[in-house]
Design an enzyme around this catalytic site. Structure first.
Site, PDB file in Angstrom:
ATOM      1  N   ASP A 164      37.161  62.683   7.253  1.00  0.00           N
ATOM      2  CA  ASP A 164      35.857  63.220   6.857  1.00  0.00           C
ATOM      3  C   ASP A 164      36.044  64.708   6.568  1.00  0.00           C
ATOM      4  O   ASP A 164      36.242  65.506   7.486  1.00  0.00           O
ATOM      5  CB  ASP A 164      34.872  63.000   8.015  1.00  0.00           C
ATOM      6  CG  ASP A 164      33.466  63.468   7.697  1.00  0.00           C
ATOM      7  OD1 ASP A 164      33.302  64.272   6.757  1.00  0.00           O
ATOM      8  OD2 ASP A 164      32.532  63.037   8.396  1.00  0.00           O
ATOM      9  N   HIS A 165      35.959  65.052   5.303  1.00  0.00           N
ATOM     10  CA  HIS A 165      36.273  66.429   4.922  1.00  0.00           C
ATOM     11  C   HIS A 165      35.189  67.426   5.354  1.00  0.00           C
ATOM     12  O   HIS A 165      35.350  68.632   5.222  1.00  0.00           O
ATOM     13  CB  HIS A 165      36.492  66.511   3.411  1.00  0.00           C
ATOM     14  CG  HIS A 165      37.432  67.600   2.991  1.00  0.00           C
ATOM     15  ND1 HIS A 165      37.808  68.638   3.831  1.00  0.00           N
ATOM     16  CD2 HIS A 165      38.063  67.836   1.820  1.00  0.00           C
ATOM     17  CE1 HIS A 165      38.617  69.456   3.197  1.00  0.00           C
ATOM     18  NE2 HIS A 165      38.797  68.988   1.972  1.00  0.00           N
TER      19      HIS A 165
END
Ligand code: CAO
Length: 561
Positions: free
Chosen positions: A533-534
Site C-alpha cells: 500500500d503506497h
C-alpha cells in the site's frame, strides 16, 4: 422481585411510531436509561430508555410494529416494586423520569413577571435526559416571530435522540441567545420571548437573564442564522434537520460538513457511522427529504454493487460498471451461480483494489541451500507424519523480516491520520479451495519452529478445504502470503489484504543459471513479488524488506541472528 411492564412514554404525539430497531433481547439485564427500542415516525426518531433496571423476560414488540404512548415494550423482572408512572410524562406540569428526552413546557425554567402583565421570559434547555453537552443543530425561530405554545424553538441533538424544544407559552421572540452549531446543556438560556402572562404561571420572576450585553451579542449572531419556523406544533422528539455547521464528523455519517445539511434521525445517523457513510451523499426519500434507513441501505447496496462490478446499470461508487452482455447471441452458454465465498472475495478484492494504491516489487531468492536442507529433512518429516514444503521457511523468514521492518505490518487508522504498529506476528496464508479463496491466519509465527508451522499450515489448509475454518481462525493477520508455487507461474501481483499494508506473492521455484563471478552455476531461484500500500509503504521500505527477505531465504541461518 416484581414483574414490570415498561411502556412507551409521551413521545410528543408521534402516534404510530414505527419500531425500527429492538436493542434488547430476552435475558438481557437492562439498567435505567438504557435504550430499549428505536422508534421512528415521519416526525420523530428516538431511543426509548428503560425506566427501571431488571432482566428482560418478555419482548412485547417487534421491528415494524407501530407504537403509541402507553404501549408495552418489554416486561422485566426487577427488585423495584414500582416504576415511574408513565402517565406523568405526558403531563406538562409533572415531567416523568421515563421521558428524559422529551422536553416539556414545565421543564423549561420560565421567568415571568406578575400574572397580570406582559412579561419577558427566558427559555432554557430543559431536562433532556443527559447531563452532558448536546449539539444545537438548528434555531427554528427568528427575532420578532410570533410562536404558539408548543411550537418548536430549537433543535437539539445528542447521541441518542434529536429533540425540539417547544415554546412553553405563546408569545413573540425578542432575542436569540444561541446559534446553530453550539453546544448547550440543561439550563443553557436559549432565547427570550415576550408572553402574555398566564394565571397558571403564578411564580412570577423578572427576566433576569435576558438583558445582559453578552446575551444581546449572542442574540445578534443567532438571529442572522435563524432558520424557518418549526413545521409542527407540540412537544415532540424530532428527527434532526441539520443546519450548515462546521464539519464534525463527515466521514462517519456525522452531522454535516460546511455548507451542507442533513435531515436524518439518530438511528440512521448511527447506522451511517457504522457503515462509514457520509450522509450528505445520501438522498432522502422521506418527508421533506428526510433520510430513511431504506435510503441508507440502498446507498450502501449501490456502492457495493458498483465496487464489485456486479451491476449492469448505474454508477456505484462513482465508477462506471462493466456493461452486461448477452453472450448467448454469440453461441451456447451456461450460467452458474457463484459461491458466497467467491462473491465475498470479489467484494473484498474490489474494495482493496479501489482503496489501496498498489505497487508491486519483484525479486528472486536463491533457495538452493534451503532446498538441500529441506530434502535432508524429508525423511524426518515423513517420520513426523508431515511434509516440509518451502512455505514454513517463507513464513519464518517473513516473521523475521517483519520484526526488522515493522512498518510492513502496520495498518492505517483514523481515516489515515495514524498508523497502528502491531507487536504480534500473525500471518495469513491464502489457500485455494474448491469453494473459493480463504485466508487462514497462523498466529505468533515468530514464536514457532518449522515443524510446528508446517503442522499448523497443513491443519489450517485442511480445515479451509473442508470449509471448517472458524471466523477467529481467519482474523488478526498482519501480513499475508499467497503462494502459487505448487501451481506454477513466474510472477504475479497479489492484491493487498487490506487493512494490512503488504502481501507477498510466491511463485514456482526453478533452476536458473546464475553468474557466480566466473561462471554460470545452476541455482534454484524462488520468484517473489511484494505488493504494498503506497499510502503507507514507500519504495525504500519495500525494497529494504524484500532484500532482507531474499537474504534470509538465501541463507536461512540468518533467521537466527
Ligand atoms: N516452488 C516450487 N515448488 C513448490 C513451491 C514453490 N514455490 N511451493 C510449494 N511447492 C511444492 C511443494 O514442495 C510440494 O511439492 P512436494 O510434495 O514435492 O514437496 C507441492 O508444491 C505442493 O505443495 P502444497 O500445496 O501441498 O504445500 P505448500 O506449503 O506449498 O502450500 C498452500 C500450501 C495452502 C499455500 C497451498 O496448497 C495453496 O493453497 N496455494 C494456493 C494459494 C492461492 O490460491 N493463492 C492465490 C491467492 S490470490 O488468488
Amino acid at each position: 422481585m416484581a414483574t414490570l411492564t415498561l411502556t412507551v412514554p409521551d413521545i410528543g404525539g408521534a402516534e404510530g411510531a414505527e419500531v425500527v430497531e429492538v436493542l434488547v433481547a430476552v435475558g438481557d439485564t437492562v439498567t435505567v436509561d438504557q435504550s430499549l427500542v428505536v422508534l421512528e415516525s415521519d416526525k420523530a426518531s428516538m431511543e426509548i430508555p428503560a425506566t427501571a433496571e431488571g432482566t428482560v423476560t418478555a419482548l412485547k414488540i417487534a421491528v415494524g410494529d407501530a407504537l403509541s404512548e402507553g404501549d408495552a415494550i418489554v416486561e422485566i423482572e426487577t427488585e423495584l416494586s414500582t416504576i415511574p408512572d408513565p402517565a406523568a410524562s405526558s403531563t406538562p406540569e409533572a415531567p416523568a423520569a421515563d421521558a428524559p428526552s422529551a422536553p416539556g413546557p414545565s421543564e423549561n425554567p420560565v421567568d415571568t413577571r406578575s400574572p397580570a402583565e406582559s412579561s419577558v421570559m427566558t427559555v432554557e434547555v430543559p431536562d433532556i435526559g443527559t447531563e452532558g453537552d448536546v449539539d444545537l443543530v438548528e434555531v427554528l425561530v427568528a427575532v420578532g416571530q410570533e410562536v404558539t405554545e408548543g411550537e418548536s424553538l430549537v433543535l437539539l441533538e445528542s447521541d441518542k435522540a434529536s429533540m425540539e424544544v417547544p415554546a412553553p407559552l405563546a408569545g413573540s421572540i425578542t432575542r436569540l441567545l444561541v446559534s446553530a452549531g453550539t453546544l448547550v446543556r440543561q439550563g443553557t438560556p436559549l432565547l427570550a420571548m415576550s408572553v402574555q402572562s398566564h394565571s397558571s404561571q403564578g411564580n412570577a420572576a423578572p427576566s433576569a437573564s435576558a438583558g445582559s450585553p453578552a446575551k444581546r451579542e449572542a442574540a445578534t449572531t443567532a438571529s442572522d442564522t435563524a432558520s424557518t419556523a418549526a413545521p409542527e406544533t407540540g412537544r415532540q422528539l424530532s428527527s434532526g434537520v441539520g443546519s450548515p455547521v462546521t464539519s464534525l464528523d463527515s466521514a462517519t455519517g456525522g452531522r454535516s460538513v460546511e455548507g451542507g445539511s442533513i435531515y436524518a434521525g439518530p438511528a440512521v445517523r448511527k447506522l451511517a457511522r457504522e457503515f462509514g457513510v457520509d450522509l450528505l451523499k445520501v438522498k432522502g426519500s422521506g418527508t421533506r427529504g428526510r433520510i430513511l434507513k431504506e435510503d441508507l441501505h440502498h446507498f450502501v447496496q449501490q456502492a457495493l454493487q458498483g465496487a464489485s462490478g456486479t451491476t449492469s446499470g448505474g454508477q456505484g461508487a462513482g465508477i462506471p460498471v462493466i456493461p452486461e452482455v448477452d453472450f448467448s447471441q454469440f453461441g451456447a452458454i451456461e450460467e452458474t451461480s457463484r459461491s458466497r465465498l467467491d462473491k465475498v472475495t470479489a467484494a473484498n478484492m474490489s474494495r482493496s483494489w479501489l482503496n489501496v494504491p498498489h505497487v508491486t516489487q519483484f525479486d528472486d531468492a536463491d533457495i538452493t541451500d534451503l532446498e538441500s536442507f529441506r530434502s535432508e529433512m524429508k525423511r524426518e518429516a515423513e517420520q513426523r507424519g508431515t511434509k516440509l514444503t518451502p512455505m514454513p521457511f517463507i513464513l519464518k523468514a517473513c516473521a523475521v523480516a517483519l520484526a526488522r521492518h515493522p512498518k510492513l505490518k502496520t495498518s492505517l487508522a483514523q481515516g489515515g491520520e495514524t498508523l497502528v504498529y502491531k507487536h504480534y506476528c500473525h500471518i495469513g496464508m491464502a489457500v485455494d479451495t474448491p469453494a473459493g479463496l480463504v485466508v487462514p491466519v497462523i498466529r505468533d509465527v515468530d514464536k514457532k519452529g518449522l515443524w510446528e508451522l508446517s503442522e499448523e499450515m497443513a491443519h489450517l489448509a485442511a480445515l479451509a478445504r473442508d470449509k471448517k475454518l472458524k471466523p477467529d481462525q481467519m482474523q488478526g493477520g498482519v501480513f499475508t502470503i499467497s503462494s502459487l508455487g505448487n501451481i506454477g507461474g513466474r510472477g504475479f501481483t497479489p492484491i493487498v489484504n487490506a487493512p494490512e499494508v503488504a502481501i507477498l506473492g510466491v511463485s514456482r521455484a526453478s533452476i536458473q543459471p546464475v553468474w557466480n563471478g566466473s561462471e554460470f552455476a545452476p541455482r534454484k531461484q524462488l520468484p517473489l513479488s511484494l505488493s504494498y500500500d503506497h499510502r503507507v509503504i514507500n519504495g525504500g521500505d519495500a525494497g529494504r524488506f524484500l532484500t532482507e527477505l531474499v537474504g534470509l531465504l538465501s541463507d536461512i541461518r540468518r533467521t537466527l541472528l
